[in-house]
Design a protein around this motif. Structure first.
Motif, mmCIF file in Angstrom:
data_model
loop_
_atom_site.group_PDB
_atom_site.id
_atom_site.type_symbol
_atom_site.label_atom_id
_atom_site.label_comp_id
_atom_site.label_asym_id
_atom_site.label_seq_id
_atom_site.Cartn_x
_atom_site.Cartn_y
_atom_site.Cartn_z
ATOM 1 N N VAL A 201 -37.279 -56.396 5.028
ATOM 2 C CA VAL A 201 -38.378 -57.316 5.341
ATOM 3 C C VAL A 201 -38.781 -58.093 4.088
ATOM 4 O O VAL A 201 -38.848 -59.332 4.093
ATOM 5 N N GLU A 202 -39.010 -57.385 2.997
ATOM 6 C CA GLU A 202 -39.409 -58.032 1.737
ATOM 7 C C GLU A 202 -38.342 -58.999 1.234
ATOM 8 O O GLU A 202 -38.642 -60.108 0.804
ATOM 9 N N LEU A 204 -35.877 -60.592 2.834
ATOM 10 C CA LEU A 204 -35.711 -61.807 3.646
ATOM 11 C C LEU A 204 -36.930 -62.712 3.574
ATOM 12 O O LEU A 204 -36.802 -63.942 3.541
ATOM 13 N N ARG A 205 -38.104 -62.114 3.527
ATOM 14 C CA ARG A 205 -39.322 -62.949 3.440
ATOM 15 C C ARG A 205 -39.350 -63.734 2.129
ATOM 16 O O ARG A 205 -39.815 -64.879 2.082
ATOM 17 N N ALA A 206 -38.820 -63.138 1.063
ATOM 18 C CA ALA A 206 -38.748 -63.838 -0.220
ATOM 19 C C ALA A 206 -37.815 -65.041 -0.151
ATOM 20 O O ALA A 206 -37.933 -65.988 -0.936
ATOM 21 N N GLU A 207 -36.876 -65.014 0.815
ATOM 22 C CA GLU A 207 -35.944 -66.125 1.010
ATOM 23 C C GLU A 207 -36.458 -67.158 2.013
ATOM 24 O O GLU A 207 -35.789 -68.140 2.294
ATOM 25 N N GLY A 208 -37.625 -66.889 2.585
ATOM 26 C CA GLY A 208 -38.169 -67.795 3.595
ATOM 27 C C GLY A 208 -38.088 -67.263 5.012
ATOM 28 O O GLY A 208 -38.445 -67.955 5.964
ATOM 29 N N PRO A 223 -40.685 -54.181 15.321
ATOM 30 C CA PRO A 223 -41.794 -54.872 14.655
ATOM 31 C C PRO A 223 -41.429 -55.351 13.248
ATOM 32 O O PRO A 223 -41.936 -56.391 12.795
ATOM 33 N N ARG A 224 -40.530 -54.649 12.558
ATOM 34 C CA ARG A 224 -40.098 -55.098 11.237
ATOM 35 C C ARG A 224 -39.261 -56.379 11.346
ATOM 36 O O ARG A 224 -39.361 -57.274 10.503
ATOM 37 N N LEU A 229 -38.687 -62.505 10.601
ATOM 38 C CA LEU A 229 -38.304 -63.824 11.099
ATOM 39 C C LEU A 229 -39.138 -64.934 10.463
ATOM 40 O O LEU A 229 -40.334 -64.774 10.207
ATOM 41 N N SER A 230 -38.498 -66.072 10.241
ATOM 42 C CA SER A 230 -39.226 -67.285 9.859
ATOM 43 C C SER A 230 -39.927 -67.848 11.095
ATOM 44 O O SER A 230 -39.647 -67.415 12.228
#
Length: 326
Positions: A201-202, A204-208, A223-224, A229-230
Motif C-alpha cells: 500500500v505504502e 504504490l501510494r508513493a508512486e501515485g 480493503p488494502r 488504487l489511484s
C-alpha cells in the motif's frame, strides 16, 4: 484408438492423496468438438480447489480435473472446419485434462506457437485466457498505467507481468520470498514487493497509486487494495485464497470513482471463451511466435504423480507452471 484410457479421478473431497489413477472411456466428440490425445496437462489452482470439494465442475463438464492441455487432435465432431486430425494444439478445457484423451470445443483450441514444445504450450491456455480477459478486456489496462499484480511468481502472475510489460505498462508485483521477487523483476516488473516485510500500500501510494490491481488473495487484501488504487482505479478479483467475505466502506469507492469487478473463467459460456481465444490468437499469439513472451516452467510430474504435483502447488514454493506428462 483404445476404447479406454488412463485418467486421474478425485475419489472424494480431500488432500492430494485423493487423486487416484483410474480407467475411463475415451470421449467421443459431438458437434463443434474435438478429442485431443493429451501430451501434457497444466496443473492449476482451480484443480486443487475442485479436489478439495470447493469448486464444482459445471453440470456438462467432465468430473476429472484439468483445465488445459496440449497434444494432437485425433477425432473431430460435426461442423468443425478449422482443425484437422493430426493438428497439434493447446486448448482450454471444461475439465478432464488429467487423462490420455480429452474433449473440448474446437473454438477453444489454439495452435502451438512457433518454436515452442508441447510441454510449454500446455501451460498457456488457462493463464493466458484468464489474464487477457481480466487484465486487458475487463480491466482495460493501457500503456503508461501503473499495474499491481499480486502473486507475481504464480502462473497467472508471470503471464500478467510479461504481457503488461510488452504493452508499455509500469508493472509492480507482490511475492512471498526474495527468490520469487527476483523472478518477477527478471520478467519485467519495475518493483517486486516481498509482502512479508514490505507494505505494498505504502509503496504504490508513493508512486501515485495503482491504476489497476489484479488480485487472487481476497480477504484482508480487499480493503488494502482499495487504499492502494489511484482515483478512477480498477480492482479485478479472480480468486479469494484467504476468503470471499470482507467488510468495506463504500464511501471510498464512490468519492474516488473506483471500479471493483472480477470473473471466473470456467462457468463462462463456450461462446465467451471462443471470443477470448480469437482475441488471443490475433493479439498475443504473434508475441509467443516471436519468443517475446513465454511461460515460466516450475516442474514436471508423470500423470500418475498428480498427487505430488498438487502437493507441490500447495506448498506455494513453485515459481511458474507445473505440468503433468501424459
Amino acid at each position: 484408438m483404445s476404447q479406454t484410457m488412463r485418467a486421474i479421478e478425485i475419489t472424494e473431497a480431500g488432500g492430494p492423496e485423493v487423486l487416484q489413477l483410474c480407467e475411463r472411456p475415451v470421449p467421443t466428440p459431438g458437434a463443434g468438438e474435438v478429442v485431443i490425445k493429451v501430451a501434457y496437462a497444466g496443473v492449476n489452482r482451480p484443480d486443487a480447489l475442485q479436489r478439495a470439494g470447493m469448486y464444482a465442475p459445471p453440470p456438462t463438464a467432465s468430473d476429472l480435473p484439468g483445465l488445459e492441455a496440449s497434444g494432437e487432435i485425433v477425432a473431430i465432431g460435426e461442423g468443425v472446419s478449422e482443425w484437422e486430425v493430426g493438428d497439434k494444439v493447446c486448448a482450454l478445457l471444461p475439465g478432464g485434462g488429467y487423462a490420455e484423451y480429452v474433449l473440448t470445443p474446437a473454438a477453444h483450441c489454439l495452435p502451438i506457437p512457433e518454436g515452442m514444445g508441447l510441454r510449454e504450450a500446455a501451460c498457456l491456455p488457462e493463464t493466458f485466457f484468464t489474464v487477457w480477459s481480466n487484465v486487458f478486456q475487463r480491466g482495460g489496462l493501457q500503456a503508461g498505467e501503473r499495474f499491481l499484480v499480486h502473486g507475481g511468481s504464480s502462473g497467472i502472475g508471470t503471464t500478467a507481468i510479461q504481457l503488461a510489460k510488452i504493452f508499455g505498462v509500469r508493472v509492480f508485483a507482490t511475492a512471498g520470498s526474495d527468490d520469487k521477487c527476483e523472478a518477477c523483476l527478471k520478467l519485467g516488473a519495475e518493483r517486486a514487493i516481498n509482502y512479508r516485510d514490505e507494505d505494498f500500500v505504502e509503496i504504490l501510494r508513493a508512486e501515485g497509486g495503482a491504476n489497476l490491481i489484479l488480485d487472487m488473495v481476497g480477504g484482508s487484501y480487499f480493503p488494502r487494495n482499495i487504499k492502494t488504487l489511484s482515483d478512477d482505479g480498477r480492482l479485478v478479483q479472480i480468486a479469494f485464497l484467504t476468503g470471499p467475505k470482507v467488510e468495506l466502506n463504500f464511501a471510498q469507492i464512490m468519492t474516488r470513482r473506483l471500479t471493483v469487478t472480477g470473473s471466473t473463467l470456467r462457468p463462462q459460456s463456450d461462446l465467451a471463451k471462443a471470443k477470448i481465444a480469437a482475441d488471443l490468437r490475433e493479439k498475443v499469439w504473434p508475441l509467443l511466435d516471436a519468443g517475446r513472451v513465454a511461460p515460466v516452467m516450475d516442474s514436471e510430474f508423470a500423470l500418475e504423480e498428480a498427487s505430488a504435483a498438487h502437493a507441490r502447488m500447495e506448498t506455494s514454493g513453485h515459481i511458474g507452471k507445473i505440468v503433468l506428462k501424459v
